[in-house]
Enzyme design. Structure first.
Site, PDB file in Angstrom:
ATOM      1  N   SER A 289       1.086  -0.681  -0.104  1.00 14.16           N
ATOM      2  CA  SER A 289       0.020   0.295  -0.306  1.00 14.16           C
ATOM      3  C   SER A 289       1.018   1.610  -0.052  1.00 14.16           C
ATOM      4  CB  SER A 289      -1.165   0.139   1.364  1.00 14.16           C
ATOM      5  OG  SER A 289       0.033  -0.321   2.509  1.00 14.16           O
TER       6      SER A 289
ATOM      7  N   GLU B 159       1.053   5.545   0.037  1.00 16.74           N
ATOM      8  CA  GLU B 159       0.254   6.641   1.603  1.00 16.74           C
ATOM      9  C   GLU B 159       1.053   7.989   0.678  1.00 16.74           C
ATOM     10  OE1 GLU B 159       0.242   6.810   5.952  1.00 16.74           O
ATOM     11  OE2 GLU B 159       0.545   9.025   5.675  1.00 16.74           O
TER      12      GLU B 159
ATOM     13  N   ASP C 298      -2.908  15.112  15.385  1.00 11.48           N
ATOM     14  CA  ASP C 298      -2.348  15.445  16.795  1.00 11.48           C
ATOM     15  C   ASP C 298      -2.769  17.436  16.793  1.00 11.48           C
ATOM     16  OD1 ASP C 298      -0.026  13.929  18.109  1.00 11.48           O
ATOM     17  OD2 ASP C 298       0.636  13.485  16.060  1.00 11.48           O
TER      18      ASP C 298
ATOM     19  N   PHE D 177      11.348  14.061  11.261  1.00 15.06           N
ATOM     20  CA  PHE D 177      10.411  13.953  11.365  1.00 15.06           C
ATOM     21  C   PHE D 177      10.284  12.904  12.663  1.00 15.06           C
ATOM     22  CE2 PHE D 177       9.292  13.536   6.918  1.00 15.06           C
ATOM     23  CZ  PHE D 177       8.128  15.309   6.983  1.00 15.06           C
TER      24      PHE D 177
ATOM     25  N   HIS E 130       3.547  -0.903   3.421  1.00 13.80           N
ATOM     26  CA  HIS E 130       2.836   0.538   3.420  1.00 13.80           C
ATOM     27  C   HIS E 130       4.081   0.738   3.222  1.00 13.80           C
ATOM     28  CE1 HIS E 130      -0.021   3.372   4.289  1.00 13.80           C
ATOM     29  NE2 HIS E 130       0.690   4.161   4.365  1.00 13.80           N
TER      30      HIS E 130
HETATM   31  P1  FAD Z   1      -4.857   6.929  19.910  1.00 13.39           P
HETATM   32  O1  FAD Z   1      -4.366   5.266  19.553  1.00 13.39           O
HETATM   33  O2  FAD Z   1      -5.266   7.170  20.409  1.00 13.39           O
HETATM   34  O3  FAD Z   1      -3.011   7.073  21.149  1.00 13.39           O
HETATM   35  C1  FAD Z   1      -2.491   8.114  21.421  1.00 13.39           C
HETATM   36  C2  FAD Z   1      -1.971   7.976  22.730  1.00 13.39           C
HETATM   37  O4  FAD Z   1      -3.072   8.124  23.579  1.00 13.39           O
HETATM   38  C3  FAD Z   1      -1.030   7.261  22.737  1.00 13.39           C
HETATM   39  O5  FAD Z   1       0.240   7.153  24.072  1.00 13.39           O
HETATM   40  C4  FAD Z   1      -1.561   5.654  23.652  1.00 13.39           C
HETATM   41  O6  FAD Z   1      -0.509   5.183  24.325  1.00 13.39           O
HETATM   42  C5  FAD Z   1      -2.312   7.033  24.169  1.00 13.39           C
HETATM   43  N1  FAD Z   1      -3.320   6.466  24.659  1.00 13.39           N
HETATM   44  C6  FAD Z   1      -4.702   5.529  24.054  1.00 13.39           C
HETATM   45  N2  FAD Z   1      -5.327   5.152  25.181  1.00 13.39           N
HETATM   46  C7  FAD Z   1      -5.701   5.636  26.604  1.00 13.39           C
HETATM   47  C8  FAD Z   1      -6.188   5.251  27.589  1.00 13.39           C
HETATM   48  N3  FAD Z   1      -7.164   5.012  27.189  1.00 13.39           N
HETATM   49  N4  FAD Z   1      -5.781   6.265  28.912  1.00 13.39           N
HETATM   50  C9  FAD Z   1      -4.546   7.343  28.306  1.00 13.39           C
HETATM   51  N5  FAD Z   1      -3.600   6.886  27.172  1.00 13.39           N
HETATM   52  C10 FAD Z   1      -4.421   6.359  26.453  1.00 13.39           C
HETATM   53  N6  FAD Z   1      -2.044  12.090  11.491  1.00 13.39           N
HETATM   54  C11 FAD Z   1      -2.575  13.112  11.061  1.00 13.39           C
HETATM   55  O7  FAD Z   1      -3.124  14.081  11.954  1.00 13.39           O
HETATM   56  N7  FAD Z   1      -3.162  12.688  10.234  1.00 13.39           N
HETATM   57  C12 FAD Z   1      -2.906  11.662   9.278  1.00 13.39           C
HETATM   58  O8  FAD Z   1      -4.034  11.022   8.705  1.00 13.39           O
HETATM   59  C13 FAD Z   1      -1.926  10.543   9.967  1.00 13.39           C
HETATM   60  N8  FAD Z   1      -1.930   9.684   9.828  1.00 13.39           N
HETATM   61  C14 FAD Z   1      -0.459   8.428  10.239  1.00 13.39           C
HETATM   62  C15 FAD Z   1      -0.735   7.533   9.333  1.00 13.39           C
HETATM   63  C16 FAD Z   1      -0.102   6.365   9.923  1.00 13.39           C
HETATM   64  C17 FAD Z   1       0.104   4.968   9.339  1.00 13.39           C
HETATM   65  C18 FAD Z   1       0.824   6.884  11.786  1.00 13.39           C
HETATM   66  C19 FAD Z   1       1.168   5.590  12.524  1.00 13.39           C
HETATM   67  C20 FAD Z   1       0.454   8.266  12.425  1.00 13.39           C
HETATM   68  C21 FAD Z   1      -0.022   8.952  11.588  1.00 13.39           C
HETATM   69  N9  FAD Z   1      -0.445  10.207  12.045  1.00 13.39           N
HETATM   70  C22 FAD Z   1      -1.648  11.431  11.140  1.00 13.39           C
HETATM   71  C23 FAD Z   1      -0.668  10.245  13.623  1.00 13.39           C
HETATM   72  C24 FAD Z   1      -0.545  10.072  14.182  1.00 13.39           C
HETATM   73  O9  FAD Z   1      -2.101  11.138  14.236  1.00 13.39           O
HETATM   74  C25 FAD Z   1       0.037  10.785  16.094  1.00 13.39           C
HETATM   75  O10 FAD Z   1       0.822   9.767  16.388  1.00 13.39           O
HETATM   76  C26 FAD Z   1      -1.180  11.177  17.125  1.00 13.39           C
HETATM   77  O11 FAD Z   1      -0.567  11.762  17.702  1.00 13.39           O
HETATM   78  C27 FAD Z   1      -1.623   9.599  17.692  1.00 13.39           C
HETATM   79  O12 FAD Z   1      -2.705   9.280  17.032  1.00 13.39           O
HETATM   80  P2  FAD Z   1      -3.230   7.426  17.025  1.00 13.39           P
HETATM   81  O13 FAD Z   1      -4.343   7.533  16.406  1.00 13.39           O
HETATM   82  O14 FAD Z   1      -1.794   6.445  17.220  1.00 13.39           O
HETATM   83  O15 FAD Z   1      -3.439   7.364  18.776  1.00 13.39           O
END
Ligand code: FAD
Length: 280
Positions: free
Chosen positions: A8, A10, A101, A208, A258
């Protein structure tokens, strides 16, 4: 067309019309890969909403399957529902569900605090429509309160309804293998596909990596720093390092690769050619 393994790709929404034209040419060059799907990033807080939608439409003109990313932090349920309905209307069948973020200075308000909230929301409202990918961090998310909790929260996020996960990029395969083993031990059963970052530019990669918590091993950092502005040497070394990384992953039987293309065709194509995954 890639052989044997699912690939895939991106992309991110370009900022100017010229860059959009260039991206279309890039996408056409990468069509030869025959990716399982391509994904399009989405700025947190909806900052790239229109650009992401345009890029999704553009990618649909080249690829069969496009998976828009959606980041939920700061969004309302109504905004998310509107976007999901829009994508459902475009026959999109896969999404990458993220927290995102917000820039510092923004509160963490909104109806979604974490990616798991978005996964649940999509499953409740559009379970039939979308396959859901989520993010994984073999080297631990930078804001995680502990490695153990991060893994546990990842497992909960997947069990809330994800069909697959894509990792943050890494250069240390042990971190990935251990993460996958530990996640499976917690009952995760979905494919965890490694995210691959081609190396083409040292200062950009260092920036990054500092932001997302991906570690550049000292020997790679030193070698890249030593090349200075010698782009040809950086490119050749980067290609060799990432080909070797992918080779180790493929030998171990990963479910796919990916590629973070950075909107460029050549770095990804040259790695796939080195791996003998492309016919031409
Ligand atoms: P989550 O899964 O919600 O985790 C975030 C944090 O919260 C982690 O530290 C986790 O340990 C903590 N956490 C989770 N649950 C709990 C809980 N119940 N209590 C306390 N802490 C908790 N960002 C963008 O803005 N746009 C994009 O298009 C984008 N694409 C991405 C694609 C990939 C493949 C990856 C790996 C990252 C991407 N990101 C993107 C970055 C991502 O949004 C950031 O890394 C963000 O900080 C975390 O997103 P997440 O969905 O992993 O969050």
């Amino acid at each position: 067309m890639t052989k044997k393994v699912s690939v895939s790709l991106e992309f991110f929404p370009p900022k100017t019309p010229e860059a959009a034209d260039k991206l279309l040419a890039t996408a056409r060059s990468l069509a030869v890969v025959g990716p399982e799907y391509v994904s399009v990033t989405y700025g947190a807080g909806g900052s790239t909403r229109e650009g992401s939608l345009d890029t999704v439409r553009q990618m649909l003109s080249v690829f069969d399957s496009v998976a828009p990313h959606i980041s939920c932090i700061g969004a309302t349920a109504a905004q998310m529902e509107e976007l999901l309905s829009l994508y459902a209307g475009m026959n999109i069948s896969r999404l990458v569900a993220l927290r995102g973020d917000l820039p510092s200075g923004y509160g963490q308000g909104g109806e979604f605090q974490r990616a798991i909230d978005l996964v649940r929301f999509i499953r409740e409202r559009h379970a039939e429509q979308f396959l859901i990918e989520v993010a994984a961090y073999p080297e631990i998310h930078p804001q995680a309160r502990s490695a153990r909790d991060d893994l546990q929260f990842f497992a909960e996020k997947v069990k809330a309804g994800a069909h697959g996960a894509i990792t943050q990029y890494f250069f240390n395969t042990d971190a990935y293998f251990r993460f996958v083993d530990d996640a499976y031990a917690l009952g995760v059963e979905v494919p965890i596909v490694p995210g691959i970052m081609p190396i083409t530019n040292f200062s950009q990669l260092a920036r990054f990596s500092d932001a997302c918590g991906a570690e550049i091993p000292r020997w790679i950092r030193q070698r890249l720093a030593g090349y200075g502005d010698d782009v040809a040497s950086i490119t050749a070394f980067g290609r060799e390092v990432i080909t070797d990384l992918c080779d180790q992953l493929l030998t171990a039987g990963v479910p796919g690769l990916h590629f973070y293309t950075m909107n460029r065709a050549d770095p990804t194509l040259s790695i796939l050619r080195n791996l003998k995954l492309l016919d031409s």
